[in-house]
Design a protein around this motif. Structure first.
Motif, PDB file in Angstrom:
ATOM      1  N   UNK A 159      92.578 -30.059 -40.108  1.00 14.84           N
ATOM      2  CA  UNK A 159      93.024 -30.938 -39.352  1.00 14.84           C
ATOM      3  C   UNK A 159      91.403 -30.475 -38.086  1.00 14.84           C
ATOM      4  N   UNK A 160      91.115 -31.739 -37.895  1.00 17.93           N
ATOM      5  CA  UNK A 160      89.287 -31.389 -36.918  1.00 17.93           C
ATOM      6  C   UNK A 160      90.600 -31.335 -35.609  1.00 17.93           C
ATOM      7  N   UNK A 161      89.278 -30.753 -35.043  1.00 17.54           N
ATOM      8  CA  UNK A 161      89.053 -30.715 -33.593  1.00 17.54           C
ATOM      9  C   UNK A 161      90.025 -31.731 -32.868  1.00 17.54           C
ATOM     10  N   UNK A 162      90.062 -32.908 -33.270  1.00 20.02           N
ATOM     11  CA  UNK A 162      89.574 -34.278 -32.430  1.00 20.02           C
ATOM     12  C   UNK A 162      90.975 -34.321 -33.094  1.00 20.02           C
ATOM     13  N   UNK A 163      90.879 -34.306 -33.638  1.00 25.05           N
ATOM     14  CA  UNK A 163      92.719 -35.427 -34.899  1.00 25.05           C
ATOM     15  C   UNK A 163      93.728 -33.583 -33.679  1.00 25.05           C
ATOM     16  N   UNK A 164      93.381 -32.704 -33.408  1.00 26.14           N
ATOM     17  CA  UNK A 164      94.616 -31.635 -32.914  1.00 26.14           C
ATOM     18  C   UNK A 164      93.958 -32.123 -31.565  1.00 26.14           C
ATOM     19  N   UNK A 165      93.436 -32.450 -30.784  1.00 28.99           N
ATOM     20  CA  UNK A 165      93.229 -32.935 -29.389  1.00 28.99           C
ATOM     21  C   UNK A 165      94.368 -34.024 -29.394  1.00 28.99           C
ATOM     22  N   UNK A 166      94.258 -34.679 -30.136  1.00 27.75           N
ATOM     23  CA  UNK A 166      94.758 -36.954 -30.266  1.00 27.75           C
ATOM     24  C   UNK A 166      96.061 -36.133 -30.184  1.00 27.75           C
ATOM     25  N   UNK A 167      96.793 -35.411 -31.398  1.00 30.11           N
ATOM     26  CA  UNK A 167      98.193 -34.942 -31.986  1.00 30.11           C
ATOM     27  C   UNK A 167      99.185 -34.073 -30.299  1.00 30.11           C
ATOM     28  N   UNK A 168      97.406 -33.657 -29.911  1.00 32.07           N
ATOM     29  CA  UNK A 168      99.016 -33.384 -28.358  1.00 32.07           C
ATOM     30  C   UNK A 168      99.074 -33.889 -27.809  1.00 32.07           C
ATOM     31  N   UNK A 169      97.797 -34.606 -27.783  1.00 32.86           N
ATOM     32  CA  UNK A 169      97.868 -35.588 -26.447  1.00 32.86           C
ATOM     33  C   UNK A 169      99.461 -36.599 -26.578  1.00 32.86           C
ATOM     34  N   UNK A 170      99.135 -37.362 -27.830  1.00 33.27           N
ATOM     35  CA  UNK A 170     100.562 -37.868 -28.585  1.00 33.27           C
ATOM     36  C   UNK A 170     101.630 -36.809 -28.171  1.00 33.27           C
ATOM     37  N   UNK A 171     101.631 -35.770 -28.453  1.00 36.29           N
ATOM     38  CA  UNK A 171     102.812 -35.113 -28.805  1.00 36.29           C
ATOM     39  C   UNK A 171     103.651 -34.664 -27.241  1.00 36.29           C
ATOM     40  N   UNK A 189      86.198 -31.519 -20.461  1.00 35.91           N
ATOM     41  CA  UNK A 189      85.622 -31.310 -21.236  1.00 35.91           C
ATOM     42  C   UNK A 189      86.031 -29.324 -21.265  1.00 35.91           C
ATOM     43  N   UNK A 190      87.137 -29.311 -20.590  1.00 37.44           N
ATOM     44  CA  UNK A 190      88.100 -28.021 -20.651  1.00 37.44           C
ATOM     45  C   UNK A 190      89.244 -28.896 -21.122  1.00 37.44           C
ATOM     46  N   UNK A 191      90.058 -29.955 -21.402  1.00 40.75           N
ATOM     47  CA  UNK A 191      90.786 -30.428 -22.669  1.00 40.75           C
ATOM     48  C   UNK A 191      91.823 -29.890 -21.384  1.00 40.75           C
ATOM     49  N   UNK A 192      92.239 -30.469 -20.220  1.00 40.52           N
ATOM     50  CA  UNK A 192      93.239 -30.128 -19.808  1.00 40.52           C
ATOM     51  C   UNK A 192      93.998 -31.613 -20.462  1.00 40.52           C
ATOM     52  N   UNK A 193      95.400 -31.648 -20.357  1.00 45.12           N
ATOM     53  CA  UNK A 193      96.193 -32.517 -20.637  1.00 45.12           C
ATOM     54  C   UNK A 193      96.749 -33.702 -19.165  1.00 45.12           C
ATOM     55  N   UNK A 237      95.656 -22.219 -17.143  1.00 45.23           N
ATOM     56  CA  UNK A 237      96.532 -22.020 -18.400  1.00 45.23           C
ATOM     57  C   UNK A 237      96.645 -22.924 -19.585  1.00 45.23           C
ATOM     58  N   UNK A 238      95.844 -24.208 -19.852  1.00 44.66           N
ATOM     59  CA  UNK A 238      94.922 -23.595 -21.052  1.00 44.66           C
ATOM     60  C   UNK A 238      94.580 -23.015 -21.396  1.00 44.66           C
ATOM     61  N   UNK A 239      93.623 -22.360 -20.809  1.00 42.25           N
ATOM     62  CA  UNK A 239      92.788 -20.960 -21.285  1.00 42.25           C
ATOM     63  C   UNK A 239      93.513 -20.025 -22.345  1.00 42.25           C
ATOM     64  N   UNK A 240      95.436 -19.971 -21.494  1.00 44.76           N
ATOM     65  CA  UNK A 240      95.911 -18.979 -21.530  1.00 44.76           C
ATOM     66  C   UNK A 240      97.045 -19.026 -22.435  1.00 44.76           C
ATOM     67  N   UNK A 241      97.363 -20.533 -23.152  1.00 43.41           N
ATOM     68  CA  UNK A 241      98.000 -21.352 -24.167  1.00 43.41           C
ATOM     69  C   UNK A 241      99.170 -21.644 -23.218  1.00 43.41           C
ATOM     70  N   UNK A 242      99.098 -21.838 -21.898  1.00 47.38           N
ATOM     71  CA  UNK A 242     100.245 -22.403 -21.753  1.00 47.38           C
ATOM     72  C   UNK A 242     100.236 -23.625 -21.537  1.00 47.38           C
ATOM     73  N   UNK A 243     101.150 -24.753 -22.996  1.00 49.10           N
ATOM     74  CA  UNK A 243     101.526 -25.945 -22.471  1.00 49.10           C
ATOM     75  C   UNK A 243     101.423 -26.696 -21.046  1.00 49.10           C
ATOM     76  N   UNK A 244     100.586 -27.504 -21.046  1.00 50.28           N
ATOM     77  CA  UNK A 244     100.594 -28.136 -19.469  1.00 50.28           C
ATOM     78  C   UNK A 244     100.147 -28.807 -19.602  1.00 50.28           C
ATOM     79  N   UNK A 245     101.324 -29.890 -18.682  1.00 47.77           N
ATOM     80  CA  UNK A 245     100.998 -31.279 -17.915  1.00 47.77           C
ATOM     81  C   UNK A 245     100.600 -31.755 -16.727  1.00 47.77           C
ATOM     82  N   UNK A 246      99.787 -32.087 -16.391  1.00 51.49           N
ATOM     83  CA  UNK A 246      99.097 -32.314 -14.787  1.00 51.49           C
ATOM     84  C   UNK A 246      99.347 -33.281 -14.779  1.00 51.49           C
ATOM     85  N   UNK A 247     100.123 -33.820 -13.691  1.00 52.80           N
ATOM     86  CA  UNK A 247     100.004 -35.696 -13.575  1.00 52.80           C
ATOM     87  C   UNK A 247      99.815 -36.211 -11.688  1.00 52.80           C
TER      88      UNK A 247
END
Lengths: 606, 606
Positions: B154-166, B257-261, B191-201
Motif C-alpha cells: 500500500x503506497x504512501x498516497x494510498x495509505x493517506x487516502x484510506x486514512x482520510x476516508x476512514x 506536508x505534516x499530513x494532518x487530518x 500528535x501526528x508525530x506521536x501516532x495519536x489519531x487526531x482530527x482537527x475541525x
C-alpha cells in the motif's frame, strides 16, 4: 563561530602552513605574478572554479592550466582577502582548509587541499554572492510589516496579486524557465531571492505533477540528506526515501511559500533569439490561451534525461496490445494477469517490472546490454554516508558543506575515489551478485569499475539502484530474455535469436536522448547542433565520448547559444548548481561585466 | 556535540559545583529523602515542572513547596540520571546549567540556577519524550520506501487516502481538536508525530483562513524568531513580521506536508462527555453533512481570546449604519469618506483605526480605560532580543533553548524582570509618550509597571504594540474621545458626558471573554463553570483576580472536566506548550498511569 569538540586534532602549524600558502598566493595574485601563483600548485593538481574567477564552471589542471586561467581572469577578478574560516585539518599527508575570499564584484568560498610539500593539490573556488546584491535573509531579511500610517499602502497580498497579473503581460520576465520540476523550482527560488523577474512554465496541472504522474510505488532513490531544496530543509521526520506523492506535495507547497511565479498548464511552443535585441521570443500556451513572452534569458529545465528514446521496430503498428515508453507508463493497475514485456534493464525497467509483478502480471525483462546494479542500502552506507547522512550532519557536515566537499573532488580523478567504494560494495553483496549472475543477468561495474555515480555523471544511464526488484529477476519471478528486438507481431515481441515473447503490453524502457533534443524541438535543430550534446564529461567511456571536458557538458553555464542555459539533474544538483546559475543570470540582469573564460567547444551534437 | 568558542568562560569549579548539586539531589531522590532534597533549595526558590514529575504544569515555591511536590510524585516518577548537557555558566552570582534526566516513563530536560550558596534558586523540569514512544525523527525517521517486492503493497498516497476516508467514519480519532488556527495545527503536528489519531475541525474554508479573514494590512506583531512552528522553521528569508496572508499560506502548506487530518468547513455543534465510557459525543457538521464523532479527548483550540464581548447598548437596534465587533470587521474598503467610531483603545482598535484612516475614513477612537502602548521596534530590541532575534540565534540561543529559558523564569517573579525592561522602553521613547499624553491619550504601564508581556499573561488585553497607528492618535488624524458609551442614535454614538459622535460605522473593539465561554456554547454552561476561568495567573491585578495560581489557568493541562483541554495563545505558546499537551494526550492514549499532582481549583467562572 562554532567548532566541533571532537574534530581531528589541529596543530597550530597546520593553521600556519595554510595561512602561509594563502598569504603567498594572495601576494602573487595581487602582484599579478601568474607564474609565481601557478608555481604554488603541485605538478598534478586541479583548480575548479564555479563562477568566481571564470564566469563559468571550469576545471583547469596543473601549473600550466592554472597559469592559463589566471592570465585570462586575474585582472578582472582582482581577488583578495583569502582566509580560513575554521581550523584546517590534516590527514594522510593532505591538509584540508575551508576558505573565503572576495573578488571585485562578489564574495566566494572554497576548499583548499595542500600536499605534504605545501603545494596545492586541489583548489575549489565558488562565488556565493554579488556585492550590492546580497540576498535579503538572516539579519538582512525583509521587515514584512510596513510600520507607520500610509494611505498608499499596498499589502503583501496585493503586491503578489498585481505581480501575478502583470508579469508576462504588462511586464516581461528577465528569465523564462521551461520545466517546473525540482530543477526549475530550485532555480526559481534562487532567482526570486535575488530579485530577478522570472516565470517558470510547466505543461502539467500543478507543481509536483512531474512526480505524481509516475508509477505509484516510486520513492526517491537518493536519501533525504542528499535531497534538500535551497532555503527550506526537509524536517527531521522526513522519510529517508520520500514517496513520490509526498515529494510532490512538498514541491507544491515550496513553490507557494517561496512565492514563485509558476505557470501550470503552460506549454512552451516555440522560441527564437534575436541577437540584436538580445531577447527571446517565446510562444507559450497558458491554460489554452496563446501568449508571447520576451525574456532575456531562457533556461531549459525539462529534465536531464532529455527526450524519450522510442525505438523504431518493425511491426510496432501491427501490435495489438498496449505499448509505450517507460516515461508514459501509467502504472501496473490495468495489467494484472496480463503478459508484459519490458525492453531495457536499467532503473525504469526494474521499477516497472517490479510494480507489474506486484500487481500480478506475467513479466519478462529484455536485457540488451549489461547493467550495473547497486543495492540501495549499500549505496547509502558506503557511497553517500560520509557526506549525506544523519551521522554526517551530527559531525558537522551540513548539506552545504557536503555539497562543497563533493564539488571539490575533480571529475578527472573522481573515478579513482569511487573504485574502492564499489569494490567494498561488491564484497559486501557478493551473494546478491552471484545470484544475479546465476540467473543469467549481465552485470557490469562501469567501464573502469567506478560504478554508479560515474555512470550517472558520464551518461546518466546504465544502472539500477536496487530497491527490491533485482531479487525478482534473480529468483525468476520476473523472467529474463536477452538480445535485440527485431520485430513485433500482433501479440508478441520477437528477439534476434528468434525467441517470441507473447505480450499484452510492451514497455520501451529504452532511455532518453541528450537534453539538446529539447532545444531542437523548442528552438531549432540548428541551435541544438550549435549547443551540442548536453551532459557527460567526455570520459571516453560508453556513451560518453571524448575529448575530456573537465565539467558536465553545457550544464549550468554559458553555451554556444547566447542566453540559452540548461539546468537539471537530481535534487542534489538542482540545489547546488542552481546557485551558480542564478548568480550568472543575476549578474547579467544587473548589467555586470561577465567576461567568460573557456567557453566549451562542441564535439558532439547528440 | 558542539560548543561555542566564545562562550562565557567556564571554570571547572562551576561544572564541579553543578555536578555536586545534581549528584546530591539525585542521591536524596533515590533515597526518597524528601526533606534532604527540599533542603537543597533556597529559602526563596521556584521549581517549575512541565509534565515530568507532576503530569501537570505546576510551579511550587520554596523548600516547603518542593517537599510537598516530591512527597506526592517522587515514588511514581523515580527520576534518575541528572546530568549537565553542556558546561554551565556563571554570572552575577547565579550559576545556570542545562540538564537532562530520566523518569520511570520518559526523558526530560531542564534548566537549573544555583545561587552563590549552591542552593537551587530556580529549577525547570520538562518532559520531552516517553520511553518506547519516541518520535520517528532524525536517526529514527521513517524509511519511506518499502524495499523488496510485495504484492500487498500500500503506497504512501494510498495509505493517506484510506486514512482520510476512514477516520471519523470507520475509525474514531483519539483526540478531537476544535479550532484549526496555529494552536490546533501545532498540536495536530505533534500528535501526528506521536501516532495519536487526531482530527482537527475548523469552520473556515481552508487552513490559514483564521488569518486571511482579518483586516488586510495586518502583519504579525511578534518577530519571526518567536513564531516558528514545531518541526519546520521559517526559512532565513522569512520577514521579521509576516503579513497575514503569508502566514496563512504557510499554515496551509504546513498542514499539508505534516499530513494532518484537518477538516475545513466543519463546525462542532455540541459535545457531551460520558464519564462511564470515557468518551465524548461530538456532533459536527462537515461540508453541511451532520456526523457524530466519539473522541476520548477534546481539545478546545478556538483562540485564547475566547468569545467576542459585544456590549449591549441602548439604541443599537435603531442605529442605521454598520456595526460589528472588531473580530467581524471586514476591513476599511467600504468606508472611504465615511464617519467611523471605534469603541475601545487596545490592539484591535488601533489596527482598525489605522486601516480606516489609510482608506480615507473620518475616524474617532473612544477610549474607555487606559491602555499600555509599546513601539514594535522597541519591544523587539529590548523585550525579546536576548532570546528571540538573529543575534540570539547566532550566539547559540536556538528557538528551542529560548523557549526553555523563557519557561524557566517563574511567573511569580517574572514582573520583577520585566519592570526594568519597560523602564528602558519608557526612556527610549519618552518623546513618543509625551506626544500621546499631550493628545489626551490615557496611557499606563500595567498595575505594577511590568508592561505588555505581563498584561498578556495576566489578562490577554489592555495593550497595543504600535506599528504606526499611535502616531495618528498623537497627531489628531484619528480623533480621540473618552468615556463610556451610553447609547446609539440612528446616526451617532453618545457618550456619558453627552458628546455625540456622528457615525456611519461603529466597531466594537471591546475585547473577548474567557475561553470557557467556548465550552459553555459547545458543551454546557455547567461544564464551563466546572472548568472555570481560562487564562491568567491570579496576579490580583486588573482583570486577573487572585488567588495566585502559579500557572496560566486551565491552559495545556488537566482541567476539572475530565478529558477536556484548552490550547492556544500566540505562535510561541502554540509551539512550546503543544509539546507538553501532546505528551499528556499520548500518555493517556497509551494507557500509561498519569497520576496528577495539584489539579487547580476553580476560583472564578469567567
Amino acid at each position: 563561530m562554532t567548532q566541533t569538540l571532537d574534530a581531528p586534532a589541529t596543530s597550530s602549524s597546520t593553521q600556519d602552513r595554510v595561512d602561509a600558502w594563502l598569504a603567498a598566493f594572495e601576494s602573487a595574485l595581487t602582484a599579478r605574478d601568474v607564474e609565481r601563483a601557478a608555481g604554488m600548485f603541485a605538478a598534478t593538481s586541479f583548480w575548479r572554479d564555479l563562477v568566481a574567477f571564470t564566469w563559468n564552471l571550469k576545471t583547469v589542471e596543473n601549473p600550466d592550466g592554472v597559469a592559463h586561467l589566471l592570465r585570462a581572469t586575474l585582472e578582472q577578478t582582482d581577488p583578495t582577502g583569502f582566509r580560513t574560516t575554521e581550523p584546517p585539518d590534516e590527514a594522510d599527508g593532505v591538509t584540508t582548509a575551508w576558505i573565503e575570499f572576495e573578488t571585485a564584484v562578489g564574495r566566494g568560498r572554497g576548499l583548499l587541499r595542500l600536499d605534504a610539500d605545501d603545494k596545492a593539490w586541489t583548489l575549489l573556488t565558488t562565488l556565493y554572492e554579488l556585492k550590492g546584491h546580497e540576498e535579503p535573509k538572516g539579519t538582512a531579511r525583509p521587515k514584512g510589516a510596513e510600520h507607520g500610517a500610509n494611505r498608499d499602502r499596498e499589502t503583501w497580498a496585493e503586491q503578489r496579486e498585481r505581480e501575478a497579473a502583470e508579469l508576462g503581460y504588462k511586464t516581461q520576465p528577465y528569465v523564462l524557465v521551461v520545466g517546473g520540476g525540482q530543477g526549475g523550482i530550485a532555480l526559481g527560488a534562487r532567482l526570486r531571492q535575488l530579485g530577478v523577474p522570472t516565470i517558470i512554465v510547466d505543461k502539467r496541472g500543478r507543481p509536483g505533477d512531474q512526480w505524481r504522474s509516475r508509477y505509484k510505488s516510486l520513492c526517491l532513490h537518493d536519501p533525504v540528506w542528499y535531497d534538500h531544496l535551497p532555503y527550506i530543509k526537509f524536517p527531521e521526520n522526513w522519510p529517508v526515501f520520500a514517496p513520490k506523492d509526498k515529494i510532490a506535495d512538498w514541491l507544491e507547497s515550496y513553490t507557494k511559500v517561496m512565492e514563485l511565479n509558476y505557470w501550470s498548464n503552460t506549454e512552451a511552443k516555440s522560441a527564437s533569439y534575436d541577437e540584436k535585441t538580445g531577447e527571446w521570443t517565446v510562444e507559450v500556451e497558458r491554460e489554452g490561451q496563446p501568449l508571447v513572452l520576451k525574456p532575456k534569458q531562457l533556461v531549459l529545465a525539462t529534465g536531464m534525461s532529455g527526450k524519450p528514446n522510442i525505438p523504431t521496430i518493425d511491426g510496432m503498428d501491427t501490435f495489438r496490445g498496449d505499448q509505450h515508453h517507460s516515461s508514459a507508463h501509467p502504472g501496473p493497475d490495468a495489467y494484472a494477469g496480463k503478459k508484459a514485456v519490458v525492453i531495457g534493464s536499467n532503473n525504469s525497467s526494474f521499477d516497472i517490472c517490479g510494480a507489474l509483478w506486484e500487481k500480478g502480471a506475467d513479466v519478462t525483462m529484455v536485457q540488451r546490454t549489461s547493467t550495473h546494479i547497486v543495492r540501495s542500502d549499500t549505496l547509502m552506507d558506503i557511497g553517500l554516508g560520509a557526506l549525506y547522512s544523519e551521522e554526517a550532519v551530527a559531525s558537522g557536515v551540513t548539506t552545504e558543506k557536503a555539497d562543497l566537499i563533493f564539488a571539490s573532488l575533480p571529475y578527472r580523478i573522481m573515478h579513482e575515489f569511487q573504485i574502492p567504494l564499489y569494490d567494498q560494495m561488491r564484497e559486501r553483496d557478493q551473494d546478491f551478485y552471484d545470484r544475479l549472475e546465476k540467473a543469467g543477468f549481465l552485470h557490469d561495474w562501469g567501464d573502469d569499475g567506478s560504478g554508479l555515480f560515474m555512470k550517472y555523471l558520464r551518461r546518466g544511464s546504465g544502472y539500477y539502484i536496487d530497491v527490491g526488484a533485482a531479487d525478482l529477476v534473480a529468483n525468476g519471478d520476473v523472467k529474463l530474455a536477452h538480445g535485440q528486438v527485431t520485430r513485433l507481431t500482433e501479440d508478441a515481441v520477437v528477439l534476434e535469436d528468434g525467441t517470441e515473447l507473447p505480450a499484452d503490453l510492451v514497455v520501451y524502457a529504452t532511455g532518453y536522448g541528450s537534453m539538446n533534443g529539447w532545444a531542437a524541438d523548442l528552438i531549432s535543430p540548428e541551435v541544438a547542433d550549435t549547443v551540442g550534446k548536453v551532459w557527460g564529461l567526455g570520459s571516453d567511456t560508453t556513451k560518453d565520448p571524448g575529448p575530456w571536458e573537465g565539467e558536465q557538458r553545457n550544464m549550468w553555464k554559458p553555451t554556444q547559444q547566447e542566453a540559452l542555459w540548461f539546468h537539471g539533474g537530481n535534487l542534489h544538483q538542482s540545489r547546488h548548481y542552481s546557485l551558480y546559475l542564478a548568480l550568472q543570470l543575476k549578474a547579467r540582469a544587473e548589467g555586470l561585466d561577465t567576461p567568460l573564460y573557456g567557453l566549451q567547444e562542441v564535439h558532439h551534437t547528440s
